[in-house]
Write a protein that holds these residues in place. Structure first.
Motif, mmCIF file in Angstrom:
data_model
loop_
_atom_site.group_PDB
_atom_site.id
_atom_site.type_symbol
_atom_site.label_atom_id
_atom_site.label_comp_id
_atom_site.label_asym_id
_atom_site.label_seq_id
_atom_site.Cartn_x
_atom_site.Cartn_y
_atom_site.Cartn_z
ATOM 1 N N GLY A 66 0.890 -1.261 -0.093
ATOM 2 C CA GLY A 66 -0.094 -0.196 -0.022
ATOM 3 C C GLY A 66 0.907 1.228 -0.141
ATOM 4 O O GLY A 66 0.870 2.226 -0.646
ATOM 5 N N PHE A 67 1.988 1.224 0.778
ATOM 6 C CA PHE A 67 2.563 2.531 1.019
ATOM 7 C C PHE A 67 3.690 2.622 -0.008
ATOM 8 O O PHE A 67 4.634 3.655 -0.314
ATOM 9 C CB PHE A 67 3.136 2.527 2.467
ATOM 10 N N THR A 69 3.068 2.648 -3.011
ATOM 11 C CA THR A 69 2.595 3.614 -3.989
ATOM 12 C C THR A 69 3.350 4.803 -3.919
ATOM 13 O O THR A 69 3.452 5.588 -4.873
ATOM 14 C CB THR A 69 0.899 3.828 -3.654
ATOM 15 N N TRP A 70 3.667 5.552 -2.811
ATOM 16 C CA TRP A 70 4.021 6.917 -2.470
ATOM 17 C C TRP A 70 5.294 7.135 -3.280
ATOM 18 O O TRP A 70 5.448 8.132 -4.179
ATOM 19 C CB TRP A 70 4.131 7.127 -0.967
ATOM 20 N N ALA A 98 -4.945 8.163 -4.260
ATOM 21 C CA ALA A 98 -4.667 6.942 -4.032
ATOM 22 C C ALA A 98 -5.296 6.378 -2.531
ATOM 23 O O ALA A 98 -5.724 5.480 -2.498
ATOM 24 C CB ALA A 98 -3.031 6.503 -3.940
ATOM 25 N N THR A 105 -3.769 0.924 -0.802
ATOM 26 C CA THR A 105 -3.155 2.121 -0.243
ATOM 27 C C THR A 105 -4.217 2.313 1.200
ATOM 28 O O THR A 105 -3.608 2.710 2.152
ATOM 29 C CB THR A 105 -3.113 3.429 -1.070
#
Length: 209
Positions: A66-67, A69-70, A98, A105
């Motif tokens: 999920g993280f 993505t950042w 997101a 995310t």
């Protein structure tokens, strides 16, 4: 044959991860069981345990994915013709979208908030993101766009934590649909503190990060 089996295994892991993410995002960690994940994914409970060993292991994988993505969004904003602070603002909107729309995310954010209820060490999601923001702020300083006295590394830590808290509280009070709208208000308050005053005619000084 081996390649086919590897592809099937990857597809199974992905379907389990996405099913778990949807459930974690909707109802939280404590209210989601392995049987729920099995039913949502259409896989057996044995398949869940084969690929992830435990519910805690699935939670760790969801937070990690999920993280991820950042920082993966950052390369989109490497265009040197666009001012660094403008790139930072645009990047924040992508992350807010997101958090509002992407199940992995959203689940990662909720699991991180519930980390004290999970009997496992979750990955720290903020290190890479803070590094990316530090780099953009350092570029702004090098270009003479950053306000005097703003230190990139310290400011990045504050921005990332404030941004995450802002998004978490906005969703709790108004729902995820309000994130991008409220983010405009947040930047109207925050951006002037980062921007160099155009009336300041002094060249930017070299400051410790």
């Amino acid at each position: 044959m081996r390649t086919i089996l590897q592809e099937r295994a990857r597809a199974t892991r992905r379907s389990l991860l996405e099913a778990a993410a949807c459930l974690f995002a909707q109802q939280g960690y404590a209210s989601t069981s392995v049987n729920d994940i099995s039913a949502r994914s259409g896989r057996t409970s044995g398949s869940v345990y084969f690929h992830y060993a435990s519910k805690e292991g699935i939670a760790q994988a969801v937070v990690r994915e999920g993280f991820a993505t950042w920082p993966s969004l950052v390369p989109r904003y490497d265009d040197p013709s666009v001012p660094p602070l403008e790139r930072l603002v645009a990047l924040s909107y992508d992350i807010a979208r997101a958090l509002a729309e992407d199940s992995l995310t959203r689940a990662g954010a909720r699991l991180w908030a519930e980390r004290h209820t999970i009997n496992a060490d979750l990955p720290d999601p903020f290190v890479l993101w803070t590094t990316a923001v530090t780099r953009l702020l350092a570029q702004a300083r090098a270009g003479g766009c950053l306000a005097t006295g703003v230190r990139p590394a310290a400011a990045a830590r504050t921005l990332v934590r404030a941004f995450y808290g802002f998004c978490t509280l906005t969703e709790a009070l108004e729902g995820s649909h309000a994130l991008t709208v409220r983010l405009s208000d947040w930047w109207r308050l925050t951006l002037p503190a980062l921007q160099r005053d155009p009336r300041d005619g002094h060249a930017p000084t070299r400051q410790a990060m």
